[in-house]
Design a protein around this motif. Structure first.
Motif, PDB file in Angstrom:
ATOM      1  N   ASP A 164       0.822  -1.215   0.000  1.00 23.30           N
ATOM      2  CA  ASP A 164       0.000   0.000   0.000  1.00 23.30           C
ATOM      3  C   ASP A 164       0.855   1.264   0.000  1.00 23.30           C
ATOM      4  O   ASP A 164       0.403   2.324  -0.465  1.00 23.30           O
ATOM      5  N   LYS A 165       2.067   1.182   0.528  1.00 25.24           N
ATOM      6  CA  LYS A 165       2.957   2.342   0.570  1.00 25.24           C
ATOM      7  C   LYS A 165       3.916   2.392  -0.615  1.00 25.24           C
ATOM      8  O   LYS A 165       4.866   3.173  -0.611  1.00 25.24           O
ATOM      9  N   GLY A 166       3.685   1.535  -1.614  1.00 28.05           N
ATOM     10  CA  GLY A 166       4.463   1.621  -2.839  1.00 28.05           C
ATOM     11  C   GLY A 166       5.702   0.760  -2.891  1.00 28.05           C
ATOM     12  O   GLY A 166       6.510   0.894  -3.825  1.00 28.05           O
ATOM     13  N   TYR A 167       5.877  -0.122  -1.941  1.00 31.79           N
ATOM     14  CA  TYR A 167       7.030  -1.014  -1.976  1.00 31.79           C
ATOM     15  C   TYR A 167       6.809  -2.096  -3.026  1.00 31.79           C
ATOM     16  O   TYR A 167       5.687  -2.574  -3.227  1.00 31.79           O
ATOM     17  N   ASP A 168       7.893  -2.506  -3.668  1.00 34.65           N
ATOM     18  CA  ASP A 168       7.846  -3.581  -4.648  1.00 34.65           C
ATOM     19  C   ASP A 168       7.356  -4.869  -3.991  1.00 34.65           C
ATOM     20  O   ASP A 168       7.730  -5.187  -2.866  1.00 34.65           O
ATOM     21  N   THR A 169       6.514  -5.639  -4.706  1.00 31.64           N
ATOM     22  CA  THR A 169       5.932  -6.870  -4.141  1.00 31.64           C
ATOM     23  C   THR A 169       7.013  -7.865  -3.736  1.00 31.64           C
ATOM     24  O   THR A 169       6.960  -8.445  -2.642  1.00 31.64           O
ATOM     25  N   ASN A 170       7.989  -8.082  -4.609  1.00 30.44           N
ATOM     26  CA  ASN A 170       9.054  -9.035  -4.288  1.00 30.44           C
ATOM     27  C   ASN A 170       9.837  -8.597  -3.058  1.00 30.44           C
ATOM     28  O   ASN A 170      10.193  -9.417  -2.198  1.00 30.44           O
ATOM     29  N   TYR A 171      10.093  -7.316  -2.969  1.00 26.53           N
ATOM     30  CA  TYR A 171      10.817  -6.785  -1.810  1.00 26.53           C
ATOM     31  C   TYR A 171       9.993  -6.990  -0.533  1.00 26.53           C
ATOM     32  O   TYR A 171      10.529  -7.402   0.503  1.00 26.53           O
ATOM     33  N   SER A 172       8.711  -6.727  -0.610  1.00 26.95           N
ATOM     34  CA  SER A 172       7.838  -6.854   0.564  1.00 26.95           C
ATOM     35  C   SER A 172       7.771  -8.303   1.031  1.00 26.95           C
ATOM     36  O   SER A 172       7.885  -8.590   2.234  1.00 26.95           O
ATOM     37  N   VAL A 173       7.598  -9.225   0.098  1.00 29.61           N
ATOM     38  CA  VAL A 173       7.524 -10.648   0.439  1.00 29.61           C
ATOM     39  C   VAL A 173       8.872 -11.146   0.960  1.00 29.61           C
ATOM     40  O   VAL A 173       8.940 -11.894   1.943  1.00 29.61           O
ATOM     41  N   GLY A 174       9.953 -10.714   0.316  1.00 30.08           N
ATOM     42  CA  GLY A 174      11.283 -11.169   0.710  1.00 30.08           C
ATOM     43  C   GLY A 174      11.643 -10.772   2.129  1.00 30.08           C
ATOM     44  O   GLY A 174      12.120 -11.604   2.921  1.00 30.08           O
ATOM     45  N   ILE A 175      11.413  -9.515   2.487  1.00 33.39           N
ATOM     46  CA  ILE A 175      11.784  -9.061   3.829  1.00 33.39           C
ATOM     47  C   ILE A 175      10.861  -9.663   4.875  1.00 33.39           C
ATOM     48  O   ILE A 175      11.276  -9.958   6.011  1.00 33.39           O
ATOM     49  N   THR A 176       9.602  -9.909   4.515  1.00 37.95           N
ATOM     50  CA  THR A 176       8.682 -10.540   5.468  1.00 37.95           C
ATOM     51  C   THR A 176       9.127 -11.959   5.794  1.00 37.95           C
ATOM     52  O   THR A 176       9.112 -12.383   6.956  1.00 37.95           O
ATOM     53  N   LEU A 177       9.545 -12.694   4.776  1.00 32.02           N
ATOM     54  CA  LEU A 177      10.036 -14.051   5.001  1.00 32.02           C
ATOM     55  C   LEU A 177      11.360 -14.049   5.765  1.00 32.02           C
ATOM     56  O   LEU A 177      11.543 -14.791   6.730  1.00 32.02           O
TER      57      LEU A 177
END
Length: 430
Positions: free
Chosen positions: A131-144
């Protein structure tokens, strides 16, 4: 020393049937039975060993810590943790990436599990970052990647398993994971900071001390969980198993009475999920310990000790070999099985052959084992994140790949600087 050819056939056959699709626990059980039959053991020994392997009071801590994590998830304790983390570090370049890491660090003190972290915080963190404009892959990667802190910061289900099968102090293992857990968080935050500066990612504005204070007060009861659990064990108030009971009761109190977010329907779902997960895990534990016992009969640990000390006469090379073995095998074997089979064999070699501290090598094994949660084809965290986000397994694997760099960097640091692991346990007498 000559290795038993039947034992070689046993290990080879188990790998073949795993590749053919048979669940790992069943393959180990079947191959163990065949080996015992070929060596004229009465098959009743199989049943006796399966039952005896689980006849350990400390194993009760495993389902209780799992229950505590699920109760925290169901009671929406994660929402308050996320809000506090956002108020604390959201303004740092990298914004929600740092929030992600700090939230996982806090939640790891309640769940002790990678999967609980991904399931509890994953959907919320990924959505907030997108929602804040972060790349999907980046968001998923850091969450994992941030969920890797879960098994390191006490309490930890993996630490309990290692302590039981390797006969190492569980309290000492919990304490040994504190500084490495913080180290992992720092390595991830340095990486996030560098990427955020390069990509000019969104950073939230400072909300002010009143908001930070308010969110902190909302999260304080949850923050007290690791203090109660680990503090009680250090002071001798209760054992690790009793600490797990306290954690589960405290989680029930927080979710059901304090925050009032846990309904009876949700509680019944949590209890059922805990029962099913416990049954599966205990079957895996029993099968893995039977398999390990069979390997001991075939004198594989002795052969392994002689071989490793011949191939790797220096400690640094032996440690590197352990890291490589866990990282490679973690991609094709379930993590609990890998830890249960290899830990009892490798720990005596590390302790007696190389003079390593059991807590040090134990924490290194646990974290190297956990990194396997992020590598296909059997990284369980990848499957959980797939269910949470709806993305393909291939996309999730690509997303988390860059974040393996700071995780492996943290692993190398704790492996070759033992004081990161053992300083706190030694200071407190473990």
């Amino acid at each position: 020393m000559v290795l038993d050819y039947q034992l070689v056939l046993l290990v080879g056959a188990s790998l073949v049937v795993i590749l053919l699709g048979l669940p790992v626990a069943f393959s180990m059980l079947a191959c163990s039975i065949v080996y015992l039959w070929m060596n004229d053991f009465p098959l009743s020994v199989t049943v006796q060993q399966l039952g005896y392997s689980l006849d350990k009071f400390t194993f009760l801590a495993v389902p209780l810590f799992m229950l505590a994590g699920l109760l925290m998830n169901a009671g929406k304790v994660t929402d308050r943790i996320f809000d506090f983390a956002n108020a604390l570090v959201g303004r740092v370049p990298g914004g929600l990436g740092h929030v992600n890491v700090v939230a996982s660090l806090i939640f790891s003190g309640m769940s002790g599990s990678v999967l609980a972290d991904v399931a509890g915080l994953g959907a919320m963190e990924v959505k907030a970052m997108r929602d804040k404009g972060y790349d999907t892959n980046y968001s998923v990667g850091i969450t994992l990647a941030s969920s890797a802190i879960g098994p390191m910061f006490p309490p930890s289900v993996s630490m309990v398993l290692f302590g039981v099968v390797a006969n190492v102090s569980i309290t000492g293992m919990f304490l040994g994971g504190v500084l490495p857990g913080i180290l992992i968080a720092l390595c991830l935050m340095v990486y996030i900071f560098a990427v955020a500066i390069r990509r000019n990612y969104y950073t939230s504005r400072w909300a002010g001390w009143p908001v930070l204070t308010l969110t902190f007060l909302g999260a304080v009861p949850a923050l007290l969980t690791p203090v109660i659990v680990v503090g009680g064990m250090i002071l001798g108030i209760f054992s690790p198993t009793e600490a797990a009971t306290v954690a589960a009761l405290y989680a029930l109190f927080l979710s059901g009475l304090f925050y009032r977010e846990l309904s009876f329907a949700a509680l019944s779902t949590v209890l059922l999920e805990t029962a099913l997960s416990t049954a599966k895990l205990m079957f895996i534990i029993a099968s893995a310990l039977l398999f390990g016992w069979v390997l001991t009969i075939g004198e594989l640990p002795q052969f392994l000790a002689n071989t490793l000390q011949h191939l790797f006469p220096q400690q640094w090379a032996f440690v590197l070999a352990i890291i490589v073995v866990f990282l490679v095998l973690g991609a094709v074997m379930e993590n609990a099985i890998l830890l249960l089979v290899l830990a009892p064999m490798l720990l005596p070699i590390a302790r007696d052959g190389y003079g390593m501290d059991p807590i040090h090598i134990g924490v290194v094994m646990v974290f190297a084992n956990m990194i396997g949660q992020y590598t296909p084809p059997l990284g369980l965290s990848l499957f959980v994140m797939r269910d949470v986000t709806g993305l393909s397994l291939a996309q999730i694997s690509r997303a988390v790949a860059p974040f393996l760099v700071p995780l492996v960097a943290a692993l190398v640091l704790m492996a070759y600087i033992p004081q990161i692991v053992v300083w706190l346990p030694h200071r407190l007498g473990y």
